[in-house]
Scaffold this motif. Structure first.
Motif, PDB file in Angstrom:
ATOM      1  N   LEU A  31       0.836  -1.199   0.000  1.00  0.00           N
ATOM      2  CA  LEU A  31       0.000   0.000   0.000  1.00  0.00           C
ATOM      3  C   LEU A  31       0.877   1.258   0.000  1.00  0.00           C
ATOM      4  O   LEU A  31       0.593   2.221  -0.705  1.00  0.00           O
ATOM      5  N   GLN A  32       1.969   1.233   0.761  1.00  0.00           N
ATOM      6  CA  GLN A  32       2.904   2.366   0.752  1.00  0.00           C
ATOM      7  C   GLN A  32       3.550   2.527  -0.625  1.00  0.00           C
ATOM      8  O   GLN A  32       3.704   3.645  -1.115  1.00  0.00           O
ATOM      9  N   GLY A  35       1.140   4.152  -2.890  1.00  0.00           N
ATOM     10  CA  GLY A  35       1.066   5.573  -2.569  1.00  0.00           C
ATOM     11  C   GLY A  35       2.222   6.366  -3.146  1.00  0.00           C
ATOM     12  O   GLY A  35       2.038   7.474  -3.653  1.00  0.00           O
ATOM     13  N   LEU A  38       1.715   7.030  -6.972  1.00  0.00           N
ATOM     14  CA  LEU A  38       0.486   7.676  -7.442  1.00  0.00           C
ATOM     15  C   LEU A  38       0.756   8.772  -8.473  1.00  0.00           C
ATOM     16  O   LEU A  38       0.013   8.898  -9.436  1.00  0.00           O
ATOM     17  N   ASP A  39       1.783   9.551  -8.246  1.00  0.00           N
ATOM     18  CA  ASP A  39       1.999  10.732  -9.092  1.00  0.00           C
ATOM     19  C   ASP A  39       3.297  10.733  -9.871  1.00  0.00           C
ATOM     20  O   ASP A  39       3.558  11.668 -10.618  1.00  0.00           O
ATOM     21  N   ARG A  90      -5.191   4.213  -9.002  1.00  0.00           N
ATOM     22  CA  ARG A  90      -4.860   5.452  -8.282  1.00  0.00           C
ATOM     23  C   ARG A  90      -6.021   5.862  -7.378  1.00  0.00           C
ATOM     24  O   ARG A  90      -5.839   6.152  -6.202  1.00  0.00           O
ATOM     25  N   VAL A  93      -6.563   3.564  -4.248  1.00  0.00           N
ATOM     26  CA  VAL A  93      -5.623   3.840  -3.161  1.00  0.00           C
ATOM     27  C   VAL A  93      -6.014   5.135  -2.441  1.00  0.00           C
ATOM     28  O   VAL A  93      -6.082   5.178  -1.212  1.00  0.00           O
ATOM     29  N   ILE A  94      -6.296   6.180  -3.197  1.00  0.00           N
ATOM     30  CA  ILE A  94      -6.672   7.462  -2.599  1.00  0.00           C
ATOM     31  C   ILE A  94      -7.959   7.322  -1.778  1.00  0.00           C
ATOM     32  O   ILE A  94      -8.044   7.820  -0.644  1.00  0.00           O
ATOM     33  N   THR A  96      -9.227   4.604  -0.419  1.00  0.00           N
ATOM     34  CA  THR A  96      -9.007   3.754   0.749  1.00  0.00           C
ATOM     35  C   THR A  96      -8.387   4.557   1.880  1.00  0.00           C
ATOM     36  O   THR A  96      -8.867   4.515   3.021  1.00  0.00           O
ATOM     37  N   ILE A  97      -7.326   5.297   1.583  1.00  0.00           N
ATOM     38  CA  ILE A  97      -6.671   6.108   2.610  1.00  0.00           C
ATOM     39  C   ILE A  97      -7.621   7.207   3.094  1.00  0.00           C
ATOM     40  O   ILE A  97      -7.714   7.475   4.299  1.00  0.00           O
ATOM     41  N   GLU A 101      -8.827   7.862   6.910  1.00  0.00           N
ATOM     42  CA  GLU A 101      -8.631   9.156   7.571  1.00  0.00           C
ATOM     43  C   GLU A 101      -9.948   9.651   8.176  1.00  0.00           C
ATOM     44  O   GLU A 101      -9.960  10.204   9.276  1.00  0.00           O
ATOM     45  N   HIS A 110      -6.823  15.015   4.220  1.00  0.00           N
ATOM     46  CA  HIS A 110      -7.151  15.441   2.864  1.00  0.00           C
ATOM     47  C   HIS A 110      -8.192  16.564   2.836  1.00  0.00           C
ATOM     48  O   HIS A 110      -8.480  17.110   1.785  1.00  0.00           O
TER      49      HIS A 110
END
Length: 119
Positions: A31-32, A35, A38-39, A90, A93-94, A96-97, A101, A110
């Motif tokens: 998962l890290q 992350g 991602l970009d 992408r 993952v976004i 899920t995090i 949060e 976020h």
């Protein structure tokens, strides 16, 4: 629709593969890695340095992620660069995090305003 999936909006094979994709992402290191990708593209050595993990271990995680079509590669000279496979990965993952949060914080990271970097 399959008889064993009566009432389900998805076919059995779709659910089975979705569970496998989530299982691959259910590892903290993977998962890290997702992350970090991602970009921008990164090499195994870049990822290993950022995660403070041995390169061979990171490479094994990437191989599993590649088999699950979570990441893809591009060769640049002698380096292999990894990136998330597509916008769906992408967003997975976004989201899920972001969901976590919301579970853990009154005002999730976020949703907080970005702070200007100190001069």
């Amino acid at each position: 629709m399959h008889a064993d999936m009566q009432g389900s909006p998805w076919a059995s094979d779709v659910v089975t593969l979705a569970v496998e994709v989530l299982r691959v992402l259910a590892d903290p290191t993977r998962l890290q890695i997702a992350g970090l990708l991602l970009d921008e593209e990164k090499s195994v050595s870049d990822l290993a340095a950022e995660l403070d993990r041995p390169g061979p271990g990171v490479s094994q995680h990437l191989a599993k992620m590649r088999m699950a079509r979570l990441v893809t590669t591009r060769r640049q000279g002698t380096s292999v660069l990894y990136r998330v496979e597509n916008d769906h990965v992408r967003q997975l993952v976004i989201d899920t995090i972001g969901h976590v949060e919301h579970l853990l914080e009154e005002i999730p990271a976020h949703h907080r305003p970005l702070r200007a970097a100190s001069s």
